[in-house]
Every structure is written in C-alpha cells, then in structure tokens.
Design an enzyme around this catalytic site. Structure first.
Site, PDB file in Angstrom:
ATOM      1  N   GLY A 278       0.807  -1.213   0.000  1.00  0.00           N
ATOM      2  CA  GLY A 278       0.000   0.000   0.000  1.00  0.00           C
ATOM      3  C   GLY A 278       0.842   1.266   0.000  1.00  0.00           C
ATOM      4  O   GLY A 278       2.055   1.229   0.190  1.00  0.00           O
TER       5      GLY A 278
ATOM      6  N   ARG B  82       0.229  -5.316  -4.701  1.00  0.00           N
ATOM      7  CA  ARG B  82       0.371  -6.418  -3.754  1.00  0.00           C
ATOM      8  C   ARG B  82       0.510  -7.718  -4.538  1.00  0.00           C
ATOM      9  O   ARG B  82       0.039  -7.842  -5.654  1.00  0.00           O
ATOM     10  CB  ARG B  82      -0.837  -6.497  -2.820  1.00  0.00           C
ATOM     11  CG  ARG B  82      -1.024  -5.252  -1.958  1.00  0.00           C
ATOM     12  CD  ARG B  82      -2.162  -5.457  -0.959  1.00  0.00           C
ATOM     13  NE  ARG B  82      -2.450  -4.232  -0.221  1.00  0.00           N
ATOM     14  CZ  ARG B  82      -1.789  -3.837   0.862  1.00  0.00           C
ATOM     15  NH1 ARG B  82      -0.804  -4.578   1.322  1.00  0.00           N
ATOM     16  NH2 ARG B  82      -2.108  -2.715   1.477  1.00  0.00           N
ATOM     17  N   GLY B  83       1.136  -8.701  -3.906  1.00  0.00           N
ATOM     18  CA  GLY B  83       1.277  -9.989  -4.577  1.00  0.00           C
ATOM     19  C   GLY B  83       2.292  -9.936  -5.702  1.00  0.00           C
ATOM     20  O   GLY B  83       3.176  -9.074  -5.746  1.00  0.00           O
TER      21      GLY B  83
ATOM     22  N   THR C 159       5.952  -7.847   2.249  1.00  0.00           N
ATOM     23  CA  THR C 159       7.069  -7.575   1.345  1.00  0.00           C
ATOM     24  C   THR C 159       8.378  -8.094   1.929  1.00  0.00           C
ATOM     25  O   THR C 159       9.202  -8.680   1.229  1.00  0.00           O
ATOM     26  CB  THR C 159       7.188  -6.065   1.077  1.00  0.00           C
ATOM     27  OG1 THR C 159       5.976  -5.594   0.484  1.00  0.00           O
ATOM     28  CG2 THR C 159       8.349  -5.757   0.156  1.00  0.00           C
TER      29      THR C 159
ATOM     30  N   ILE D 177       2.929   3.028   7.967  1.00  0.00           N
ATOM     31  CA  ILE D 177       2.474   4.193   8.725  1.00  0.00           C
ATOM     32  C   ILE D 177       2.003   3.764  10.111  1.00  0.00           C
ATOM     33  O   ILE D 177       1.802   4.597  10.988  1.00  0.00           O
ATOM     34  CB  ILE D 177       1.352   4.967   7.996  1.00  0.00           C
ATOM     35  CG1 ILE D 177       0.081   4.119   7.858  1.00  0.00           C
ATOM     36  CG2 ILE D 177       1.817   5.479   6.659  1.00  0.00           C
ATOM     37  CD1 ILE D 177      -1.105   4.893   7.339  1.00  0.00           C
ATOM     38  N   ASP D 178       1.832   2.438  10.318  1.00  0.00           N
ATOM     39  CA  ASP D 178       1.376   1.940  11.625  1.00  0.00           C
ATOM     40  C   ASP D 178       2.460   2.051  12.690  1.00  0.00           C
ATOM     41  O   ASP D 178       2.178   1.886  13.872  1.00  0.00           O
ATOM     42  CB  ASP D 178       0.955   0.467  11.525  1.00  0.00           C
ATOM     43  CG  ASP D 178      -0.232   0.277  10.596  1.00  0.00           C
ATOM     44  OD1 ASP D 178      -0.897   1.281  10.281  1.00  0.00           O
ATOM     45  OD2 ASP D 178      -0.496  -0.862  10.194  1.00  0.00           O
TER      46      ASP D 178
ATOM     47  N   GLY E 188      -4.287   0.433  11.330  1.00  0.00           N
ATOM     48  CA  GLY E 188      -3.578  -0.242  12.417  1.00  0.00           C
ATOM     49  C   GLY E 188      -4.043  -1.675  12.519  1.00  0.00           C
ATOM     50  O   GLY E 188      -4.912  -2.001  13.330  1.00  0.00           O
TER      51      GLY E 188
END
Length: 292
Positions: free
Chosen positions: A27, A93-94, A121, A148-149, A193
């Site tokens: 993301g 993704r993937g 990743t 960002i979490d 989160g």
C-alpha cells in the site's frame, strides 16, 4: 547487537560496478518518493554509482513487461519527486515469484536491490535472500520498512507515521464537532492499524477530545457493565456526546470469545489477516444497543 548506521572505511562493492534496483510494494505511505529520491541521490553522489533502475508496479514489475517497467533513475529524474504524493514507481500487492525475479536480476547483472514495503514484502525479501544463496548469486537485498502503523521494533518512528497521525487528528476533530452538535451524538473514527494501535493512540492524545480509544494491544469487551457499549452510554449521560476512536485491528483485543466480529478468516495477497470492518460493525451496533 545492532550496529549504528553510517559510512564505513571499507565497503564490499566497487561503486563503479554497482547496478542497483529500487522497488515499492504494498500500500501507499507518505514519504515513499522521498525515500526513492534519497536512495538515488546517495548512490549517485556519495558512492558514485551510475546505474540505478526503478521497477514499476511492485514485485511483478521485475519480470513482466520489462521494457517498460524498468526505468533508469538519475538525479535529474528524481529531483522533484519528493513534492508528489504516492510513489513514482507505482505499487501493487502480490506478484511474488522469487525465481522469475532472480532470473531477471541475474540477466541484468543487478547486485543491489532496495525493496520498500511492509511485513508481507519483507517476508518476500527473506525468501529472495535464501534462494539467491542457494543459486550462488551475489546480490545484496535491502529491506526498507514502509508502515504508517509504526509497528517495526527497534526504530523509534517509521516514515509516514507522523503524517498519518496529523491527518487522523483532523478527522477526529471533525467527528468531535459532529458529536457535540447532536443530542446524544457519538463520533466514531476508524483508523489504520492492523496489529498495532500507534496511530489511534497518538492521534487521540494529540486531539485531546477522545473519550474511548480501542487498540489491538489492550483488552476490552463490548458488552457487560464495563464494556464499550455501557461506557459510551455513561459518557452520553454525563456530557451528551462521546467520541470513539478504533484501530482497524482492534478486534484482536476482544477478551470475550463470544463477541468476535470477524466470522470467517480471510487473507489478502500478502497473506495478512483481513478483519471484518469494525467501524461499520460499531456504527450499527452502538445505536442498536442504546435503543434496546
């Protein structure tokens, strides 16, 4: 023991023979273009490496449509990208296929790969390292944590975290205004989160207007005299409004097995657990409980 970063007297690669590749996966996150820019600038000016490639569209970009997905990066190309959102390389993704990726890296004589991504990743990076060793390929893989979490141990703050908290705090302020201008108003904000509540916690503390903050790390229950629903009703009786912030993975903190929100386990392309939407669940459940 962890060694401090910084320049070294001796380095493994001859900079003149470095062929580097940079890719972004997963993301989006504030600061991605800044990381790409600084990698290129550091490789070029600090180490005098002249061949740097950007791989478009994540892992699959290494081996699909290679004539277009491999972009030559120079200081001129990346000079102003830090002013743009997202990532100039695109992401996905993937698409992880370790042998196809290594085949292309070997064919192009790439010996340094910088991969910017999250936990899925980085699991891929570990697989690439293991497979490269098995095949006898001399390639350095550098994983740059993108979250960002702020859920990476050791480091104090991951890039993008502060920006996420600032944006979240503005959303909380809006929910507070809505809640205080309605009878028995409940402002509900769901924040990112999956396994950590740092954004929810920091944004709540920064706003100063949050009554309840639910995060995966701390146990809670929905029903009962000390449960979420009764606590909200108590707040409404005391001040006529209540502001609730919930991390998307807060369900991890539920201590009553009968209150599970996610009924069937699902996983995304990076094998991360997907919870049912706790925000929508609470939006429907709170007024229903209050009416009853």
């Amino acid at each position: 023991k962890f060694i401090n970063g910084g320049p070294r007297e001796h380095i493994f690669f001859n900079p003149k023979k470095v062929r580097a590749a940079i890719v972004t996966c997963g993301g989006l996150c504030p600061g991605l273009n800044v990381v790409i820019r600084e990698l290129v600038m550091s490789l070029h000016f600090n180490y005098e490496a002249t061949e740097i490639w950007g791989i478009q569209w994540g892992y699959k970009g290494f081996y699909t449509n290679t004539s277009k997905n491999w972009i030559k990066l120079t200081p001129g190309v990346v000079k102003n990208i830090h002013k743009l959102g997202g990532t100039m390389l695109g992401s996905s993704r993937g698409g992880f296929d370790k042998d196809k990726i290594l085949d292309e890296l070997h064919a192009r004589q790439i010996n340094q790969v910088y991969i910017i991504g999250g936990d899925g990743t980085h699991r891929g990076i570990n697989e690439l390292i293991k497979r490269a060793k098995e095949r006898g390929l001399i390639i350095s893989f550098v994983g740059i944590p993108k979250t960002i979490d702020n859920d990476i141990p050791i480091i104090d703050s991951s890039f993008g975290f502060n920006t996420a908290c600032e944006v979240a705090e503005r959303m909380i302020e809006s929910a507070h205004v809505e809640a205080t201008n309605a009878q028995n108003g409940v402002g509900l904000v769901k924040l990112m989160g999956r396994y950590s509540g740092f954004i929810a916690r920091n944004a709540s503390l920064a706003s100063g207007v949050v009554d309840i903050c639910l995060v995966p790390e701390l146990p809670f229950e929905l029903e009962g005299p000390k449960g979420l629903y009764e606590t909200i009703i108590k707040r409404l009786k005391e001040q006529n409004y209540c502001v609730v912030v919930v991390a998307e993975g807060a369900e991890e903190g539920l201590i009553n097995p009968n209150e599970k929100i996610t009924k069937h386990e699902k996983r995304d392309d990076s094998n991360n657990l997907i919870f049912d939407d706790i925000g929508k669940f609470l939006k429907d459940a709170i007024p229903k409980y209050a009416k009853e």
